[in-house]
Design an enzyme around this catalytic site. Structure first.
Site, mmCIF file in Angstrom:
data_model
loop_
_atom_site.group_PDB
_atom_site.id
_atom_site.type_symbol
_atom_site.label_atom_id
_atom_site.label_comp_id
_atom_site.label_asym_id
_atom_site.label_seq_id
_atom_site.Cartn_x
_atom_site.Cartn_y
_atom_site.Cartn_z
ATOM 1 N N THR A 515 0.833 -1.188 0.000
ATOM 2 C CA THR A 515 0.000 0.000 0.000
ATOM 3 C C THR A 515 0.882 1.257 0.000
ATOM 4 O OG1 THR A 515 -1.810 -1.242 0.950
ATOM 5 C CG2 THR A 515 -1.895 1.084 1.360
ATOM 6 N N HIS A 516 2.160 1.097 -0.368
ATOM 7 C CA HIS A 516 3.099 2.203 -0.329
ATOM 8 C C HIS A 516 3.070 2.986 -1.637
ATOM 9 C CE1 HIS A 516 5.301 -0.764 2.545
ATOM 10 N NE2 HIS A 516 4.191 -0.284 3.063
ATOM 11 N N THR A 517 1.982 3.710 -1.837
ATOM 12 C CA THR A 517 1.867 4.595 -2.991
ATOM 13 C C THR A 517 2.482 5.933 -2.602
ATOM 14 O OG1 THR A 517 -0.304 5.283 -2.231
ATOM 15 C CG2 THR A 517 -0.236 3.460 -3.768
#
Lengths: 589, 216
Positions: A515-517
């Protein structure tokens, strides 16, 4: 017709990790703060309690804690020649929602970025020359140094109570920690977590090959801890329901466990949940924010005037809010002009699986979100990139976080996709397999960006965010090399079979990766290639601060949350010590 | 709805009798029963029925706005159908297809022929009432895996048969004292999140992924 509310000193857009931290620092400075959170209020008791919380179908598969994509979707395409289409179900990344935000359902992996990350453009050119990087990469410096970040990392880690082992205290190497880290002022607040079986096997194998294993820094605590805000955290029970879940044990650092109750008790703070901010309002000359417009859960529209606006929502939503509000110039990949939405990056992950004989019980269900052992030998510029022709790297480790069976039922290659063969393989290997994680950096590239979708609208009638992304060649080469190195470690771990899984193109939104956008409102010293200055203040609108992983010019090897927290503390210090005394640009243009 | 018991075994609330018979026969091949339990013992067909007849079947957590384009594989599911619509359309087309073959109802076919038909659905893209057969197969397989491995509160994994098979302890919440006993054989019986303390699991007819937004 919107109702205009009484003015406040500060309005927070989003009450997650950043909103809670900024709310605390600014009320402490005497300001009146209104926090607007689109989601619901939620607390450890009663919302995160077991056994109800231990529901894999509801939380992991149906994504109960995540942004409601039926009201706020994102569209996606691999390249700008394609038509972006809505991500109709979240899979690849999971934006959180609700009070506490994504810091409720995170895993607690709490790493500092390095000097070689913050000054990546300068240091890469110094070491390898100006032509070393691929032409499509838009790598740039952050405008901060590791030394400047140290005290903010330190403060944030002591807020969380992070469990770990220092490798470098004040320039002195400490055995057992990460020997590649930049100097830290003192030891971690709490000692490392207990080491699971697979992690211990990884540690021995990695050490035998000359690497430098160390315990993963974890915000799931190894022991009870009282933080400087007076909040009490408890020891992690290794329940195996961490990421995608709230913690029932008060053991995972989250806004709810480390700070939010303190903020909620402050008379100067007002929380409004179910408040969907539509836009940041500007003065006619667009140089000053006058507040925000939001819609409450019953559909009524309000204007909240404020002297200072803190945009601290999920990284992707920070970008969208600036675009919806007409703040800054949207990035144009053709001309290279414009900054909002520029330098969207992700994380280049891959894995290596190891299958064991039936005498080796891995017990994958006994895990914490951030337990495990890793090496930093291939992180950032900790190794010579000269022969490899790529920049960036990855940490490698055994950091399995659960054994929840719908998500985790590994089978070796050659297993039938269904039928009796599949079932017997699942039964045979469930408790006898390990995955090594290769958590790689993601370089910003000219062709990858965020903008507003021309077609699809959200439930409030506003354009949704459009993501254009595929892995740059550089990152595919990095992933191939790192996966090969990890294979060598895996072969030393005593399994029967080792299976590689280097990252391939195209990037797909159908498979969970992280989820590391990151990026889209990047920080920097040059307004022509950044959206906010090194104190996270908008170049265009000085009474607006934009805070989150959207500030990262490119994404590093490590997980982002420690850096987001440290940046938030750094911004709050600049606001309290400088901006409140003289409201205006903190950096001259 | 609290902890009321769900529908009795075999009672379907979404599938009609023909659909129920096909789905039951199909999941019995996807995860067959032998010396280890399969989809039938686990109640997978009933799980799928409950899911399709509830919030999930109606499109919960599925963005349904148009316009509609097929897109590329990396863009994921792009059909306008809810899971309930997708199953209904595909099962109707499959029923006609089976009838045309003139070999009697699918559930009476030899296992080998059933497997061949399911493989055809899996590997092909034949149109089943607007649903490519591989998309239907993936949806059926996805729900089958969920129904086999989920908490029994949802009506699948009955008796926690799959958890016993693989050794997953379920909703149990504390391994602090075991985590550093490397390689220990964990033999405690699994626990459902809806265990009533007497070894019985109370079925929940439908747990929506997310309650309606309450606001302030």
């Amino acid at each position: 017709m919107a109702t205009t509310l009484p003015a406040t000193d500060v309005v927070l857009v989003g009450v997650g990790l950043v909103g809670t931290m900024m709310g605390r620092e600014l009320t402490r400075a005497g300001l009146k703060v209104v926090g607007l959170e689109r989601g619901q209020p939620q607390f450890t008791v009663p919302d995160f309690q077991g056994p109800r919380m231990h529901d894999e179908l509801r939380y992991s598969i149906r994504k109960a804690l995540m942004q409601d994509n039926t009201r706020e979707p994102i569209t996606f395409r691999n390249r700008s020649s394609e038509t972006a289409l809505p991500i109709r179900r979240w899979e690849s990344f999971l934006p959180g929602t609700g009070l506490g935000g994504a810091a409720v359902h995170w895993n607690g992996q709490t790493y500092r970025f390095q000097e070689s990350d913050f000054r990546m453009r300068t240091l890469t050119e110094q070491r390898y020359g100006k032509k070393f990087m691929d032409a499509d990469l838009q790598v740039q410096d952050w405008g901060v140094t590791a030394a400047e970040m140290e005290k903010h990392y330190d403060r944030f880690e002591y807020l969380l109570g992070v469990s770990g082992k220092a490798g470098n205290i004040g320039g002195r190497k400490v055995a057992g920690g990460n020997p590649f880290e930049d100097p830290r002022a003192r030891e971690y607040p709490t000692p490392p977590m207990k080491e699971p079986y697979g992690s211990a096997m990884f540690r021995k194998a990695a050490a035998s090959l000359g690497y430098h294993p160390f315990p993963q820094p974890s915000a799931n605590l190894s022991q009870n801890y009282r933080n400087p805000e007076g909040m009490e955290l408890r020891t992690c029970m290794f329940c195996g329901f961490c990421e995608r879940y709230g913690c029932e044990h008060y053991a995972k650092a989250s806004p709810q466990t480390v700070l939010l109750p303190v903020l909620m008790n402050d008379q100067r703070f007002t929380l409004r949940t179910g408040a969907q901010v539509l836009r940041i309002n500007l003065s006619p000359d667009k140089k000053h924010a006058t507040g925000v417009t939001y819609v409450d859960a019953a559909g009524s529209e309000f204007v909240q005037p404020a002297s200072l606006v803190i945009l601290g929502s999920f990284a992707l939503n920070n970008v969208r809010m600036l675009l919806l509000s007409g703040i800054g110039t949207p990035y144009d990949p053709q001309s290279g002009k414009g900054t909002v939405g520029r330098n969207y990056a992700y994380q280049t992950t891959s894995a290596v699986q190891i299958f064991y004989n039936e005498k080796i019980n891995i017990n994958p269900f006994m895990r914490s979100g951030a337990s495990g052992t890793v090496i930093a030998d291939f992180v950032s510029d900790n190794f010579d990139h000269g022969p490899h022709k790529f920049v960036g790297g990855a940490y490698v480790g055994e950091v399995m976080s659960h054994g929840r069976p719908i998500e985790f039922h590994p089978t070796p290659p050659g297993t039938p996709a269904w039928g009796a063969g599949w079932k017997h393989a699942v039964a045979r290997y469930y408790n006898h397999a390990i995955a090594l994680n290769i958590h790689g950096s993601s370089m910003a590239a000219r062709q990858n960006y965020l903008d507003l979708d021309p077609t699809y609208k959200d439930a409030w009638g506003q354009p949704v965010l459009r993501m254009t992304f595929d892995f740059p060649d550089n990152d595919i080469r990095m992933s191939k090399y790192l996966t090969e190195r990890t294979m060598a470690i895996a072969r030393a771990m005593g399994g029967e079979q080792v299976v590689p899984g280097a990252r391939q193109r195209p990037y797909t939104v159908t498979q969970y990766q992280t989820t590391h956008t990151t990026g889209g409102t990047v920080m920097g010293s040059d307004p022509s290639n950044s959206v906010v200055n090194p104190f996270l203040q908008s170049w265009n609108v000085p009474n607006l601060f934009v805070i989150g992983a959207s500030n990262f010019p490119q994404n590093a090897s490590y997980n982002p949350t420690d850096t987001v927290g440290a940046l938030a503390y750094r911004a709050s210090e600049a606001i309290v010590e400088r901006y409140l005394k003289n409201a205006g640009p903190l950096v001259a243009t | 709805m609290g902890s009321q018991p769900g529908p009795a075994n075999g009672q379907m609330r979404f599938f009609n009798p023909g659909e129920a018979a096909f789905v039951r026969a199909a999941v019995a091949r996807l995860i067959p029963s032998d010396e280890l339990p399969g989809a039938i013992e686990a109640g997978v067909d009933q799980f799928i029925d409950i899911q399709l007849g509830g919030a999930w079947g109606a499109g919960e957590r599925l963005f349904r706005g148009g316009p509609w384009h097929p897109g590329s594989p990396s863009q994921g599911y792009q059909l306008p159908f809810t899971p309930a619509e997708l199953f209904r359309n595909a099962l109707r087309a499959i029923a006609s297809d089976v009838e045309l073959k003139g070999k009697g109802p699918f559930e009476h076919w030899h296992a080998k022929d059933q497997d061949a038909y399911l493989t055809e659905l899996q590997k092909g893209t034949r149109d089943l009432g607007g649903v490519p057969s591989n998309v239907f197969f993936e949806s059926l397989w996805g729900l089958t895996v969920e129904g086999f491995l989920c908490d029994p509160v949802y009506g699948g994994n009955r008796g926690m048969v799959s958890w016993k098979m693989i050794g997953f302890p379920g909703a149990y919440a504390n391994y602090y004292h075991l985590i550093d006993q490397h390689g220990i054989a964990f033999t405690r019986a699994p626990m459902s999140l809806a265990d009533n303390g007497r070894g019985e699991v109370m079925l929940h007819p439908d747990i929506p992924a997310q309650p309606m937004a309450k606001g302030q």
